[in-house]
Design a protein around this motif. Structure first.
Motif, PDB file in Angstrom:
ATOM      1  N   MET A   1      45.505  34.440  51.156  1.00 23.51           N
ATOM      2  CA  MET A   1      46.706  34.788  50.389  1.00 23.51           C
ATOM      3  C   MET A   1      47.170  33.597  49.556  1.00 23.51           C
ATOM      4  SD  MET A   1      50.515  35.630  51.781  1.00 23.51           S
ATOM      5  CE  MET A   1      50.913  33.900  51.826  1.00 23.51           C
ATOM      6  N   ARG A   2      47.443  33.847  48.277  1.00 23.32           N
ATOM      7  CA  ARG A   2      47.917  32.709  47.493  1.00 23.32           C
ATOM      8  C   ARG A   2      49.415  32.498  47.742  1.00 23.32           C
ATOM      9  NH1 ARG A   2      46.242  36.368  43.330  1.00 23.32           N
ATOM     10  NH2 ARG A   2      48.021  37.560  42.564  1.00 23.32           N
ATOM     11  N   LYS A   3      49.783  31.217  47.744  1.00 20.83           N
ATOM     12  CA  LYS A   3      51.192  30.873  47.942  1.00 20.83           C
ATOM     13  C   LYS A   3      51.926  30.927  46.626  1.00 20.83           C
ATOM     14  CE  LYS A   3      52.057  28.557  52.145  1.00 20.83           C
ATOM     15  NZ  LYS A   3      52.843  27.547  52.847  1.00 20.83           N
ATOM     16  N   LYS A   4      53.165  31.357  46.679  1.00 19.95           N
ATOM     17  CA  LYS A   4      54.025  31.298  45.499  1.00 19.95           C
ATOM     18  C   LYS A   4      54.522  29.856  45.324  1.00 19.95           C
ATOM     19  CE  LYS A   4      56.024  35.957  45.865  1.00 19.95           C
ATOM     20  NZ  LYS A   4      55.376  36.456  47.078  1.00 19.95           N
ATOM     21  N   LEU A   5      55.022  29.592  44.136  1.00 18.98           N
ATOM     22  CA  LEU A   5      55.667  28.304  43.890  1.00 18.98           C
ATOM     23  C   LEU A   5      56.914  28.541  43.042  1.00 18.98           C
ATOM     24  CD1 LEU A   5      55.747  25.149  43.875  1.00 18.98           C
ATOM     25  CD2 LEU A   5      54.330  25.243  41.823  1.00 18.98           C
ATOM     26  N   ALA A 198      40.894  35.594  32.946  1.00 20.41           N
ATOM     27  CA  ALA A 198      40.232  34.393  32.405  1.00 20.41           C
ATOM     28  C   ALA A 198      39.934  33.400  33.528  1.00 20.41           C
ATOM     29  CB  ALA A 198      41.111  33.747  31.336  1.00 20.41           C
ATOM     30  N   LEU A 199      40.835  33.309  34.492  1.00 17.33           N
ATOM     31  CA  LEU A 199      40.604  32.405  35.628  1.00 17.33           C
ATOM     32  C   LEU A 199      39.404  32.880  36.454  1.00 17.33           C
ATOM     33  CD1 LEU A 199      44.285  31.760  36.843  1.00 17.33           C
ATOM     34  CD2 LEU A 199      42.768  30.114  35.718  1.00 17.33           C
ATOM     35  N   ARG A 200      39.252  34.206  36.568  1.00 19.11           N
ATOM     36  CA  ARG A 200      38.091  34.729  37.316  1.00 19.11           C
ATOM     37  C   ARG A 200      36.791  34.387  36.600  1.00 19.11           C
ATOM     38  NH1 ARG A 200      41.287  39.986  38.349  1.00 19.11           N
ATOM     39  NH2 ARG A 200      42.286  39.489  40.334  1.00 19.11           N
ATOM     40  N   ASP A 201      36.817  34.489  35.260  1.00 21.66           N
ATOM     41  CA  ASP A 201      35.616  34.113  34.501  1.00 21.66           C
ATOM     42  C   ASP A 201      35.274  32.648  34.745  1.00 21.66           C
ATOM     43  OD1 ASP A 201      35.420  36.592  33.444  1.00 21.66           O
ATOM     44  OD2 ASP A 201      36.307  36.087  31.490  1.00 21.66           O
ATOM     45  N   ARG A 202      36.294  31.830  34.825  1.00 21.55           N
ATOM     46  CA  ARG A 202      36.094  30.377  34.919  1.00 21.55           C
ATOM     47  C   ARG A 202      35.811  29.929  36.357  1.00 21.55           C
ATOM     48  NH1 ARG A 202      35.793  25.531  35.197  1.00 21.55           N
ATOM     49  NH2 ARG A 202      36.864  23.945  33.988  1.00 21.55           N
ATOM     50  N   PHE A 203      36.531  30.512  37.317  1.00 18.24           N
ATOM     51  CA  PHE A 203      36.505  29.973  38.684  1.00 18.24           C
ATOM     52  C   PHE A 203      36.039  30.981  39.739  1.00 18.24           C
ATOM     53  CE2 PHE A 203      40.147  27.143  37.113  1.00 18.24           C
ATOM     54  CZ  PHE A 203      39.323  26.051  36.935  1.00 18.24           C
ATOM     55  N   ALA A 204      35.608  32.165  39.332  1.00 22.87           N
ATOM     56  CA  ALA A 204      35.156  33.210  40.268  1.00 22.87           C
ATOM     57  C   ALA A 204      36.235  33.489  41.324  1.00 22.87           C
ATOM     58  CB  ALA A 204      33.816  32.818  40.878  1.00 22.87           C
ATOM     59  N   ALA A 205      35.849  33.582  42.575  1.00 29.72           N
ATOM     60  CA  ALA A 205      36.783  34.062  43.609  1.00 29.72           C
ATOM     61  C   ALA A 205      37.999  33.155  43.779  1.00 29.72           C
ATOM     62  CB  ALA A 205      36.049  34.190  44.942  1.00 29.72           C
ATOM     63  N   ALA A 206      37.841  31.860  43.506  1.00 29.13           N
ATOM     64  CA  ALA A 206      38.966  30.934  43.675  1.00 29.13           C
ATOM     65  C   ALA A 206      40.143  31.319  42.785  1.00 29.13           C
ATOM     66  CB  ALA A 206      38.522  29.505  43.372  1.00 29.13           C
ATOM     67  N   ALA A 207      39.859  32.050  41.699  1.00 28.21           N
ATOM     68  CA  ALA A 207      40.921  32.427  40.761  1.00 28.21           C
ATOM     69  C   ALA A 207      42.030  33.213  41.441  1.00 28.21           C
ATOM     70  CB  ALA A 207      40.333  33.250  39.622  1.00 28.21           C
ATOM     71  N   ASP A 208      41.679  33.942  42.488  1.00 26.50           N
ATOM     72  CA  ASP A 208      42.691  34.766  43.144  1.00 26.50           C
ATOM     73  C   ASP A 208      43.618  33.954  44.036  1.00 26.50           C
ATOM     74  OD1 ASP A 208      42.268  37.624  42.296  1.00 26.50           O
ATOM     75  OD2 ASP A 208      40.231  36.949  42.723  1.00 26.50           O
ATOM     76  N   ASP A 209      43.312  32.685  44.231  1.00 26.79           N
ATOM     77  CA  ASP A 209      44.170  31.819  45.050  1.00 26.79           C
ATOM     78  C   ASP A 209      45.143  30.982  44.220  1.00 26.79           C
ATOM     79  OD1 ASP A 209      42.837  32.771  47.220  1.00 26.79           O
ATOM     80  OD2 ASP A 209      41.468  31.066  47.367  1.00 26.79           O
ATOM     81  N   LEU A 210      45.015  31.036  42.880  1.00 25.67           N
ATOM     82  CA  LEU A 210      45.877  30.203  42.043  1.00 25.67           C
ATOM     83  C   LEU A 210      47.173  30.922  41.726  1.00 25.67           C
ATOM     84  CD1 LEU A 210      43.562  28.714  39.268  1.00 25.67           C
ATOM     85  CD2 LEU A 210      43.605  28.320  41.709  1.00 25.67           C
ATOM     86  N   ALA A 228      58.280  41.154  41.151  1.00 30.01           N
ATOM     87  CA  ALA A 228      57.744  42.430  41.631  1.00 30.01           C
ATOM     88  C   ALA A 228      56.382  42.733  41.006  1.00 30.01           C
ATOM     89  CB  ALA A 228      58.729  43.554  41.306  1.00 30.01           C
ATOM     90  N   LYS A 229      56.033  42.020  39.937  1.00 34.15           N
ATOM     91  CA  LYS A 229      54.739  42.275  39.283  1.00 34.15           C
ATOM     92  C   LYS A 229      53.622  41.547  40.030  1.00 34.15           C
ATOM     93  CE  LYS A 229      56.242  44.822  35.959  1.00 34.15           C
ATOM     94  NZ  LYS A 229      55.871  46.240  35.916  1.00 34.15           N
ATOM     95  N   PRO A 230      52.467  42.185  40.138  1.00 34.12           N
ATOM     96  CA  PRO A 230      51.431  41.667  41.036  1.00 34.12           C
ATOM     97  C   PRO A 230      50.905  40.272  40.708  1.00 34.12           C
ATOM     98  CG  PRO A 230      50.656  43.597  39.794  1.00 34.12           C
ATOM     99  CD  PRO A 230      52.122  43.475  39.555  1.00 34.12           C
ATOM    100  N   ASP A 231      50.809  39.886  39.453  1.00 36.54           N
ATOM    101  CA  ASP A 231      50.244  38.576  39.145  1.00 36.54           C
ATOM    102  C   ASP A 231      51.300  37.535  38.793  1.00 36.54           C
ATOM    103  OD1 ASP A 231      47.354  38.437  39.488  1.00 36.54           O
ATOM    104  OD2 ASP A 231      47.336  40.172  38.143  1.00 36.54           O
ATOM    105  N   ILE A 232      52.543  37.779  39.142  1.00 36.86           N
ATOM    106  CA  ILE A 232      53.601  36.782  38.925  1.00 36.86           C
ATOM    107  C   ILE A 232      53.931  36.172  40.279  1.00 36.86           C
ATOM    108  CG2 ILE A 232      55.886  36.322  37.976  1.00 36.86           C
ATOM    109  CD1 ILE A 232      55.521  38.586  36.047  1.00 36.86           C
ATOM    110  N   ASP A 233      53.577  34.899  40.409  1.00 40.31           N
ATOM    111  CA  ASP A 233      53.545  34.263  41.733  1.00 40.31           C
ATOM    112  C   ASP A 233      54.564  33.149  41.875  1.00 40.31           C
ATOM    113  OD1 ASP A 233      51.138  35.789  42.190  1.00 40.31           O
ATOM    114  OD2 ASP A 233      50.084  34.290  40.998  1.00 40.31           O
ATOM    115  N   GLY A 234      55.686  33.280  41.190  1.00 39.91           N
ATOM    116  CA  GLY A 234      56.700  32.248  41.290  1.00 39.91           C
ATOM    117  C   GLY A 234      57.242  31.943  39.911  1.00 39.91           C
TER     118      GLY A 234
END
Ligand code: PGA
Length: 256
Positions: A1-5, A198-210, A228-234
């Motif tokens: 799970m990626r952490k919010k900031l 774009a992060l997935r293209d660059r970093f593959a699976a690690a992109a989901d942790d950023l 509330a939006k899925p890719d907004i992490d802080g």
């Protein structure tokens, strides 16, 4: 799970004494929530350089992280007005904002320079918060994604894939910074989704942790709908981070 900031960017505000007072008030609000916050997020404050020692002292014993607003990519030397990784680390800085739109637009930092700064932050074992975002004019001409993805690619150019999990991205539309005119959650979500791809293209699976933060007129009133939006992490918060109650409320979004 990626952490919010949730990150405060104090910009060129607050003397050391003012920063101490603000941090005492922020801690009074957030320290009791420390265990809950630690489950899914980090909270960080980025004072101006001369305020770092006072802020580091005021944060002793708290779980809040200390950030800086910029950093040079060389280790030392004839770079008047700049600071190095070792100087920041000496005060316990863990995060460094790079490529903020005020640096890009007021101080003419290029995509390439921002990329060098980001790579140097990673090399120094700190976390770069790489800011990207389009101007109003670029948005009006339909260039939002092209601009953001160009800045992203250049900003990440020097970061090795195995260090990807060390990186934080902040999408900050320039027209929303300090204007009171925030992007709608839907507008932000489109850009955050494109950044994630774009992060997935660059970093593959690690992109989901950023974490991908949103910044630009974030307030206690709009933070929950953005988160509330899925890719907004802080959030990267400017004006509203200068008041303890509003920053604490933002940092505790979804918790308190
Ligand atoms: P703002 O600034 O919250 O005052 O719009 C955000 C930022 O510049 O990071």
């Amino acid at each position: 799970m990626r952490k919010k900031l949730f990150a405060a960017n104090w910009k060129m505000n607050l003397t050391p004494a003012e920063a101490r007072a603000l941090l005492a008030a922020i801690r009074a609000a957030l320290d009791p929530l420390a265990a809950k916050l630690a489950r899914d997020r980090e909270v960080m404050v980025a004072p101006a350089f001369p305020v770092l020692p006072a802020a580091a002292q005021a944060l002793a014993g708290s779980s809040l992280a200390l950030g800086a607003q910029n950093m040079h990519f060389e280790e030392k030397g004839a770079f008047t007005g700049e600071v190095s990784a070792a100087m920041l680390r000496a005060f316990g800085v863990s995060h460094v904002i790079v490529g903020h739109s005020e640096r890009r637009h007021l101080f003419l930092e290029s995509d390439e320079m921002v990329g060098k700064r980001a790579a140097a932050v990673v090399a120094a074992q700190m976390v770069p918060i790489l800011c990207v975002g389009e101007t109003a004019d670029e948005r009006d001409h339909g260039h939002t994604l092209a601009v953001v993805l160009r800045q992203l690619q250049a900003g990440l150019a020097g970061i090795p894939a195995e260090q990807a999990r060390r990186v934080v991205i902040a999408y900050e539309p320039v027209w929303a910074i300090g204007t009171g005119r925030t992007a709608t959650p839907e507008q932000a979500a489109i850009v955050h989704g494109a950044i994630r791809d774009a992060l997935r293209d660059r970093f593959a699976a690690a992109a989901d942790d950023l974490p991908i933060l949103y910044g630009g007129s974030v307030t206690p009133d709009n933070v929950d709908s953005l988160m509330a939006k899925p890719d907004i992490d802080g959030a990267l918060v400017g004006g509203a981070s200068l008041k303890a109650d509003s920053f604490a409320r933002i940092a505790a979004s979804g918790i308190a």
